[in-house]
Design a protein around this motif. Sequence first.
Motif, PDB file in Angstrom:
ATOM      1  N   TYR A   6     -57.568  18.233  44.044  1.00  0.00           N
ATOM      2  CA  TYR A   6     -57.521  19.059  45.085  1.00  0.00           C
ATOM      3  C   TYR A   6     -56.633  20.058  45.148  1.00  0.00           C
ATOM      4  CZ  TYR A   6     -61.116  15.443  46.733  1.00  0.00           C
ATOM      5  OH  TYR A   6     -61.959  14.843  46.815  1.00  0.00           O
ATOM      6  N   VAL A   7     -55.510  19.616  44.769  1.00  0.00           N
ATOM      7  CA  VAL A   7     -54.097  20.614  44.729  1.00  0.00           C
ATOM      8  C   VAL A   7     -54.575  21.600  43.460  1.00  0.00           C
ATOM      9  CG1 VAL A   7     -51.825  20.660  43.937  1.00  0.00           C
ATOM     10  CG2 VAL A   7     -52.432  18.847  45.345  1.00  0.00           C
ATOM     11  N   ARG A   8     -55.062  21.272  42.510  1.00  0.00           N
ATOM     12  CA  ARG A   8     -55.454  22.017  41.350  1.00  0.00           C
ATOM     13  C   ARG A   8     -56.590  23.069  41.753  1.00  0.00           C
ATOM     14  NH1 ARG A   8     -55.291  17.445  37.772  1.00  0.00           N
ATOM     15  NH2 ARG A   8     -57.738  17.046  37.585  1.00  0.00           N
ATOM     16  N   LYS A   9     -57.374  22.871  42.572  1.00  0.00           N
ATOM     17  CA  LYS A   9     -58.502  23.488  43.213  1.00  0.00           C
ATOM     18  C   LYS A   9     -57.791  25.019  43.806  1.00  0.00           C
ATOM     19  CE  LYS A   9     -61.253  23.785  47.263  1.00  0.00           C
ATOM     20  NZ  LYS A   9     -61.781  22.935  48.538  1.00  0.00           N
ATOM     21  N   HIS A  10     -56.608  24.476  44.736  1.00  0.00           N
ATOM     22  CA  HIS A  10     -56.034  25.665  45.317  1.00  0.00           C
ATOM     23  C   HIS A  10     -54.987  26.341  44.435  1.00  0.00           C
ATOM     24  CE1 HIS A  10     -58.145  24.891  49.038  1.00  0.00           C
ATOM     25  NE2 HIS A  10     -57.856  23.765  49.004  1.00  0.00           N
ATOM     26  N   TYR A  11     -54.282  25.634  43.382  1.00  0.00           N
ATOM     27  CA  TYR A  11     -53.531  26.355  42.730  1.00  0.00           C
ATOM     28  C   TYR A  11     -54.079  27.185  41.535  1.00  0.00           C
ATOM     29  CZ  TYR A  11     -49.137  25.240  44.739  1.00  0.00           C
ATOM     30  OH  TYR A  11     -48.227  24.921  45.717  1.00  0.00           O
ATOM     31  N   GLY A  12     -55.264  26.416  40.821  1.00  0.00           N
ATOM     32  CA  GLY A  12     -56.035  26.957  39.852  1.00  0.00           C
ATOM     33  C   GLY A  12     -57.037  28.380  40.211  1.00  0.00           C
ATOM     34  N   SER A  13     -57.057  28.389  41.521  1.00  0.00           N
ATOM     35  CA  SER A  13     -58.053  29.587  42.222  1.00  0.00           C
ATOM     36  C   SER A  13     -57.000  30.677  42.292  1.00  0.00           C
ATOM     37  CB  SER A  13     -58.729  29.112  43.351  1.00  0.00           C
ATOM     38  OG  SER A  13     -57.587  28.639  44.565  1.00  0.00           O
ATOM     39  N   ARG A  36     -47.563  28.295  37.309  1.00  0.00           N
ATOM     40  CA  ARG A  36     -48.704  28.856  38.158  1.00  0.00           C
ATOM     41  C   ARG A  36     -48.242  30.006  38.877  1.00  0.00           C
ATOM     42  NH1 ARG A  36     -49.111  22.960  41.174  1.00  0.00           N
ATOM     43  NH2 ARG A  36     -46.987  23.230  41.430  1.00  0.00           N
ATOM     44  N   GLY A  37     -47.185  30.769  38.767  1.00  0.00           N
ATOM     45  CA  GLY A  37     -47.028  31.769  39.599  1.00  0.00           C
ATOM     46  C   GLY A  37     -46.740  31.370  41.126  1.00  0.00           C
ATOM     47  N   ALA A  38     -46.440  30.180  41.343  1.00  0.00           N
ATOM     48  CA  ALA A  38     -46.249  29.742  42.837  1.00  0.00           C
ATOM     49  C   ALA A  38     -45.019  30.360  43.277  1.00  0.00           C
ATOM     50  CB  ALA A  38     -46.292  28.280  42.824  1.00  0.00           C
ATOM     51  N   ALA A  39     -44.956  30.559  44.522  1.00  0.00           N
ATOM     52  CA  ALA A  39     -43.884  31.252  45.465  1.00  0.00           C
ATOM     53  C   ALA A  39     -43.438  30.704  46.723  1.00  0.00           C
ATOM     54  CB  ALA A  39     -44.221  32.561  45.533  1.00  0.00           C
ATOM     55  N   PRO A  40     -43.160  29.136  46.662  1.00  0.00           N
ATOM     56  CA  PRO A  40     -42.448  28.536  47.882  1.00  0.00           C
ATOM     57  C   PRO A  40     -41.037  28.876  47.766  1.00  0.00           C
ATOM     58  CG  PRO A  40     -42.541  27.011  45.994  1.00  0.00           C
ATOM     59  CD  PRO A  40     -43.217  28.301  45.538  1.00  0.00           C
ATOM     60  N   THR A  41     -40.555  28.960  49.057  1.00  0.00           N
ATOM     61  CA  THR A  41     -38.969  29.434  49.326  1.00  0.00           C
ATOM     62  C   THR A  41     -38.332  28.199  48.488  1.00  0.00           C
ATOM     63  OG1 THR A  41     -39.764  29.970  51.516  1.00  0.00           O
ATOM     64  CG2 THR A  41     -37.448  29.594  51.072  1.00  0.00           C
ATOM     65  N   ALA A  42     -38.746  26.861  48.701  1.00  0.00           N
ATOM     66  CA  ALA A  42     -38.003  25.886  48.021  1.00  0.00           C
ATOM     67  C   ALA A  42     -39.008  24.732  47.755  1.00  0.00           C
ATOM     68  CB  ALA A  42     -36.749  25.492  48.813  1.00  0.00           C
ATOM     69  N   THR A  43     -38.732  23.975  46.669  1.00  0.00           N
ATOM     70  CA  THR A  43     -39.306  22.797  46.475  1.00  0.00           C
ATOM     71  C   THR A  43     -38.534  21.582  46.941  1.00  0.00           C
ATOM     72  OG1 THR A  43     -40.869  23.697  44.747  1.00  0.00           O
ATOM     73  CG2 THR A  43     -40.729  21.424  44.787  1.00  0.00           C
ATOM     74  N   LEU A  44     -38.930  20.709  47.741  1.00  0.00           N
ATOM     75  CA  LEU A  44     -38.331  19.424  48.211  1.00  0.00           C
ATOM     76  C   LEU A  44     -38.593  18.436  47.496  1.00  0.00           C
ATOM     77  CD1 LEU A  44     -38.323  20.086  52.028  1.00  0.00           C
ATOM     78  CD2 LEU A  44     -36.641  21.074  50.421  1.00  0.00           C
ATOM     79  N   LEU A  45     -37.627  17.532  46.952  1.00  0.00           N
ATOM     80  CA  LEU A  45     -38.056  16.372  46.143  1.00  0.00           C
ATOM     81  C   LEU A  45     -37.807  15.001  47.016  1.00  0.00           C
ATOM     82  CD1 LEU A  45     -36.306  16.911  42.821  1.00  0.00           C
ATOM     83  CD2 LEU A  45     -38.627  17.624  43.306  1.00  0.00           C
ATOM     84  N   ASP A  46     -38.933  14.186  47.248  1.00  0.00           N
ATOM     85  CA  ASP A  46     -38.708  13.303  48.299  1.00  0.00           C
ATOM     86  C   ASP A  46     -39.340  11.972  47.674  1.00  0.00           C
ATOM     87  OD1 ASP A  46     -38.584  12.014  50.578  1.00  0.00           O
ATOM     88  OD2 ASP A  46     -40.796  12.320  51.187  1.00  0.00           O
ATOM     89  N   ASP A  53     -57.810  24.066  54.741  1.00  0.00           N
ATOM     90  CA  ASP A  53     -59.012  24.607  54.926  1.00  0.00           C
ATOM     91  C   ASP A  53     -60.341  23.761  55.553  1.00  0.00           C
ATOM     92  OD1 ASP A  53     -60.575  23.892  52.684  1.00  0.00           O
ATOM     93  OD2 ASP A  53     -60.184  25.629  51.712  1.00  0.00           O
ATOM     94  N   SER A  54     -61.245  24.043  55.782  1.00  0.00           N
ATOM     95  CA  SER A  54     -62.470  23.191  56.545  1.00  0.00           C
ATOM     96  C   SER A  54     -63.441  22.546  55.278  1.00  0.00           C
ATOM     97  CB  SER A  54     -63.237  24.025  57.262  1.00  0.00           C
ATOM     98  OG  SER A  54     -63.953  24.955  56.740  1.00  0.00           O
ATOM     99  N   ILE A  55     -63.271  22.897  54.262  1.00  0.00           N
ATOM    100  CA  ILE A  55     -64.183  22.007  53.235  1.00  0.00           C
ATOM    101  C   ILE A  55     -63.517  21.253  52.302  1.00  0.00           C
ATOM    102  CG2 ILE A  55     -66.040  22.447  51.571  1.00  0.00           C
ATOM    103  CD1 ILE A  55     -66.790  25.159  52.834  1.00  0.00           C
ATOM    104  N   ALA A  56     -63.801  19.912  52.311  1.00  0.00           N
ATOM    105  CA  ALA A  56     -63.279  18.831  51.985  1.00  0.00           C
ATOM    106  C   ALA A  56     -63.594  18.653  50.404  1.00  0.00           C
ATOM    107  CB  ALA A  56     -62.933  17.694  52.741  1.00  0.00           C
ATOM    108  N   SER A  57     -63.458  19.458  49.747  1.00  0.00           N
ATOM    109  CA  SER A  57     -64.117  19.425  48.334  1.00  0.00           C
ATOM    110  C   SER A  57     -62.972  19.728  47.044  1.00  0.00           C
ATOM    111  CB  SER A  57     -65.236  20.283  48.035  1.00  0.00           C
ATOM    112  OG  SER A  57     -64.940  21.539  47.773  1.00  0.00           O
ATOM    113  N   SER A  58     -63.130  19.584  45.921  1.00  0.00           N
ATOM    114  CA  SER A  58     -62.123  20.021  44.674  1.00  0.00           C
ATOM    115  C   SER A  58     -62.800  20.983  44.094  1.00  0.00           C
ATOM    116  CB  SER A  58     -62.090  18.829  43.748  1.00  0.00           C
ATOM    117  OG  SER A  58     -62.967  18.169  43.280  1.00  0.00           O
ATOM    118  N   ASP A  59     -63.891  21.785  44.792  1.00  0.00           N
ATOM    119  CA  ASP A  59     -64.586  22.764  43.932  1.00  0.00           C
ATOM    120  C   ASP A  59     -64.014  24.284  44.408  1.00  0.00           C
ATOM    121  OD1 ASP A  59     -66.150  24.532  43.046  1.00  0.00           O
ATOM    122  OD2 ASP A  59     -68.108  23.710  43.769  1.00  0.00           O
TER     123      ASP A  59
END
Length: 202
Positions: free
Chosen positions: A63-70, A113-123, A156-162
């Motif tokens: 599901y994470v790959r869906k949103h980063y891969g796109s 991945r070209g991600a742009a968070p302000t920071a990544t927190l390790l928990d 978002d509203s559609i719970a899929s990995s597509d």
Amino acid sequence: MMSLLRRSLLAALVLPALAQAAANVDAPAPAFTAATADGRTVSLADFKGRTVVLEWTNHDCPYVRKHYGSGNMQGLQKAAASQGVVWLQVISSAPGQQGHVDGATALRLNTERGAAPTATLLDPGGELGRLYGAQTTPHLFVVKGDGVLAYKGGIDSIASSDKADIAKAEPYVSEALAAVAEGRKVEKASTRPYGCSVKYGS
């Protein structure tokens, strides 16, 4: 015997305190301090006056790959940054669990991945995840500049990995950020998160 009794009394005091600290919409977001992937320490209080997004993530989750891969998640992060929003990725996967990474790996993944968070927190101990009641990856929270939680739930509203479903879904997080920027109440302030379960340790 006394030690056991003392532990029971401490648990009786601590558990209600944790319950009261849960992340509830229209209430102050739970305060926290966490280590970042690049070796710093940040607190929610550091960003007083600015909108903050918390994004629970696990790079191995489909599901994470869906949103980063796109490119969807990166687009949200960059659009938010252009508006002065602080975007904090949170990795709560425990050692030995899916998605657990060290700081260097987390930074490398974001670069790739070209991600742009302000920071990544390790928990890795899951304290921050449990404090907010993070259930899935992704699971997102929006905190207003006054420290009040404005949104929690799905991206978002559609719970899929597509990936094809992204364009058809209602973009809950985008809508929440727009409402906060305009000083409006978020219409759908609490939605059902979807994704892989957060891989907490035992």
